[in-house]
Design a protein around this motif. Structure first.
Motif, PDB file in Angstrom:
ATOM      1  N   THR A  23       5.244  50.840  20.448  1.00  0.00           N
ATOM      2  CA  THR A  23       4.061  50.211  19.849  1.00  0.00           C
ATOM      3  C   THR A  23       3.083  49.759  20.926  1.00  0.00           C
ATOM      4  O   THR A  23       1.874  50.006  20.830  1.00  0.00           O
ATOM      5  CB  THR A  23       4.474  49.007  18.972  1.00  0.00           C
ATOM      6  N   LEU A  24       3.590  49.109  21.968  1.00  0.00           N
ATOM      7  CA  LEU A  24       2.729  48.651  23.063  1.00  0.00           C
ATOM      8  C   LEU A  24       2.065  49.832  23.768  1.00  0.00           C
ATOM      9  O   LEU A  24       0.859  49.800  24.055  1.00  0.00           O
ATOM     10  CB  LEU A  24       3.548  47.827  24.059  1.00  0.00           C
ATOM     11  N   ASN A  25       2.816  50.889  24.022  1.00  0.00           N
ATOM     12  CA  ASN A  25       2.265  52.061  24.704  1.00  0.00           C
ATOM     13  C   ASN A  25       1.217  52.785  23.861  1.00  0.00           C
ATOM     14  O   ASN A  25       0.208  53.256  24.390  1.00  0.00           O
ATOM     15  CB  ASN A  25       3.382  53.032  25.112  1.00  0.00           C
ATOM     16  N   GLN A  26       1.438  52.880  22.570  1.00  0.00           N
ATOM     17  CA  GLN A  26       0.462  53.528  21.682  1.00  0.00           C
ATOM     18  C   GLN A  26      -0.882  52.806  21.739  1.00  0.00           C
ATOM     19  O   GLN A  26      -1.935  53.440  21.825  1.00  0.00           O
ATOM     20  CB  GLN A  26       0.962  53.536  20.233  1.00  0.00           C
ATOM     21  N   HIS A  27      -0.858  51.497  21.672  1.00  0.00           N
ATOM     22  CA  HIS A  27      -2.101  50.736  21.693  1.00  0.00           C
ATOM     23  C   HIS A  27      -2.732  50.718  23.088  1.00  0.00           C
ATOM     24  O   HIS A  27      -3.958  50.722  23.214  1.00  0.00           O
ATOM     25  CB  HIS A  27      -1.863  49.326  21.156  1.00  0.00           C
ATOM     26  N   ALA A  28      -1.921  50.751  24.114  1.00  0.00           N
ATOM     27  CA  ALA A  28      -2.445  50.788  25.486  1.00  0.00           C
ATOM     28  C   ALA A  28      -3.241  52.062  25.731  1.00  0.00           C
ATOM     29  O   ALA A  28      -4.248  52.041  26.449  1.00  0.00           O
ATOM     30  CB  ALA A  28      -1.305  50.674  26.486  1.00  0.00           C
ATOM     31  N   GLN A  29      -2.839  53.153  25.123  1.00  0.00           N
ATOM     32  CA  GLN A  29      -3.560  54.418  25.275  1.00  0.00           C
ATOM     33  C   GLN A  29      -4.978  54.325  24.718  1.00  0.00           C
ATOM     34  O   GLN A  29      -5.868  55.058  25.138  1.00  0.00           O
ATOM     35  CB  GLN A  29      -2.806  55.555  24.589  1.00  0.00           C
ATOM     36  N   SER A  30      -5.208  53.416  23.784  1.00  0.00           N
ATOM     37  CA  SER A  30      -6.538  53.214  23.200  1.00  0.00           C
ATOM     38  C   SER A  30      -7.287  52.066  23.869  1.00  0.00           C
ATOM     39  O   SER A  30      -8.311  51.615  23.356  1.00  0.00           O
ATOM     40  CB  SER A  30      -6.415  52.921  21.698  1.00  0.00           C
ATOM     41  N   GLY A  31      -6.753  51.571  24.982  1.00  0.00           N
ATOM     42  CA  GLY A  31      -7.443  50.527  25.722  1.00  0.00           C
ATOM     43  C   GLY A  31      -7.067  49.104  25.359  1.00  0.00           C
ATOM     44  O   GLY A  31      -7.644  48.159  25.883  1.00  0.00           O
ATOM     45  N   TRP A  32      -6.100  48.921  24.466  1.00  0.00           N
ATOM     46  CA  TRP A  32      -5.682  47.584  24.051  1.00  0.00           C
ATOM     47  C   TRP A  32      -4.677  47.020  25.043  1.00  0.00           C
ATOM     48  O   TRP A  32      -3.820  47.744  25.544  1.00  0.00           O
ATOM     49  CB  TRP A  32      -5.050  47.619  22.661  1.00  0.00           C
ATOM     50  N   THR A  41       7.420  35.666  14.187  1.00  0.00           N
ATOM     51  CA  THR A  41       6.676  36.271  13.084  1.00  0.00           C
ATOM     52  C   THR A  41       6.487  37.768  13.267  1.00  0.00           C
ATOM     53  O   THR A  41       5.929  38.419  12.408  1.00  0.00           O
ATOM     54  CB  THR A  41       5.289  35.619  12.929  1.00  0.00           C
ATOM     55  N   ALA A  42       6.948  38.314  14.386  1.00  0.00           N
ATOM     56  CA  ALA A  42       6.865  39.750  14.676  1.00  0.00           C
ATOM     57  C   ALA A  42       5.423  40.243  14.642  1.00  0.00           C
ATOM     58  O   ALA A  42       5.133  41.306  14.104  1.00  0.00           O
ATOM     59  CB  ALA A  42       7.746  40.541  13.714  1.00  0.00           C
ATOM     60  N   ARG A  43       4.525  39.472  15.218  1.00  0.00           N
ATOM     61  CA  ARG A  43       3.129  39.880  15.323  1.00  0.00           C
ATOM     62  C   ARG A  43       2.744  40.047  16.784  1.00  0.00           C
ATOM     63  O   ARG A  43       3.168  39.280  17.628  1.00  0.00           O
ATOM     64  CB  ARG A  43       2.207  38.839  14.695  1.00  0.00           C
ATOM     65  N   ILE A  44       1.925  41.040  17.031  1.00  0.00           N
ATOM     66  CA  ILE A  44       1.399  41.274  18.370  1.00  0.00           C
ATOM     67  C   ILE A  44      -0.116  41.175  18.283  1.00  0.00           C
ATOM     68  O   ILE A  44      -0.730  41.798  17.412  1.00  0.00           O
ATOM     69  CB  ILE A  44       1.781  42.675  18.890  1.00  0.00           C
ATOM     70  N   VAL A  45      -0.711  40.405  19.170  1.00  0.00           N
ATOM     71  CA  VAL A  45      -2.159  40.309  19.246  1.00  0.00           C
ATOM     72  C   VAL A  45      -2.598  41.089  20.477  1.00  0.00           C
ATOM     73  O   VAL A  45      -2.110  40.842  21.582  1.00  0.00           O
ATOM     74  CB  VAL A  45      -2.633  38.840  19.334  1.00  0.00           C
ATOM     75  N   PHE A  46      -3.485  42.050  20.255  1.00  0.00           N
ATOM     76  CA  PHE A  46      -4.035  42.861  21.331  1.00  0.00           C
ATOM     77  C   PHE A  46      -5.486  42.471  21.551  1.00  0.00           C
ATOM     78  O   PHE A  46      -6.152  42.001  20.641  1.00  0.00           O
ATOM     79  CB  PHE A  46      -3.992  44.350  20.955  1.00  0.00           C
ATOM     80  N   GLU A  47      -5.964  42.707  22.776  1.00  0.00           N
ATOM     81  CA  GLU A  47      -7.376  42.490  23.060  1.00  0.00           C
ATOM     82  C   GLU A  47      -7.894  43.636  23.907  1.00  0.00           C
ATOM     83  O   GLU A  47      -7.133  44.307  24.597  1.00  0.00           O
ATOM     84  CB  GLU A  47      -7.605  41.165  23.794  1.00  0.00           C
ATOM     85  N   ARG A  48      -9.210  43.859  23.822  1.00  0.00           N
ATOM     86  CA  ARG A  48      -9.875  44.832  24.676  1.00  0.00           C
ATOM     87  C   ARG A  48     -11.362  44.496  24.724  1.00  0.00           C
ATOM     88  O   ARG A  48     -11.884  43.817  23.834  1.00  0.00           O
ATOM     89  CB  ARG A  48      -9.652  46.273  24.248  1.00  0.00           C
ATOM     90  N   ASP A  49     -12.023  45.028  25.742  1.00  0.00           N
ATOM     91  CA  ASP A  49     -13.458  44.824  25.883  1.00  0.00           C
ATOM     92  C   ASP A  49     -14.155  45.694  24.840  1.00  0.00           C
ATOM     93  O   ASP A  49     -13.965  46.908  24.809  1.00  0.00           O
ATOM     94  CB  ASP A  49     -13.885  45.217  27.292  1.00  0.00           C
ATOM     95  N   LYS A  50     -14.950  45.070  23.993  1.00  0.00           N
ATOM     96  CA  LYS A  50     -15.629  45.797  22.922  1.00  0.00           C
ATOM     97  C   LYS A  50     -16.674  46.762  23.469  1.00  0.00           C
ATOM     98  O   LYS A  50     -16.987  47.757  22.846  1.00  0.00           O
ATOM     99  CB  LYS A  50     -16.279  44.791  21.969  1.00  0.00           C
TER     100      LYS A  50
END
Length: 52
Positions: A23-32, A41-50
């Motif tokens: 999951t982390l790697n998939q989102h990292a590929q999109s810049g997150w 709570t099994a939630r992940i908060v991602f951030e990226r420069d808009k």
């Protein structure tokens, strides 16, 4: 400006580390970048420069 994304991560009985890593790697590929992982709570908060 920074944008955020919240993802519910599904925990199971086996393979949790591998699924979390995927999951982390998939989102990292999109810049997150993982900003916060909520343990109970099994939630992940991602951030990226808009404006990337």
């Amino acid at each position: 400006m920074i944008e955020y994304k919240v993802v519910n991560w599904k925990q199971g009985l086996t393979g949790n580390n591998k699924r979390l890593e995927d999951t982390l790697n998939q989102h990292a590929q999109s810049g997150w970048k993982a900003f916060h992982i909520a343990e109970h709570t099994a939630r992940i908060v991602f951030e990226r420069d808009k404006n990337r």
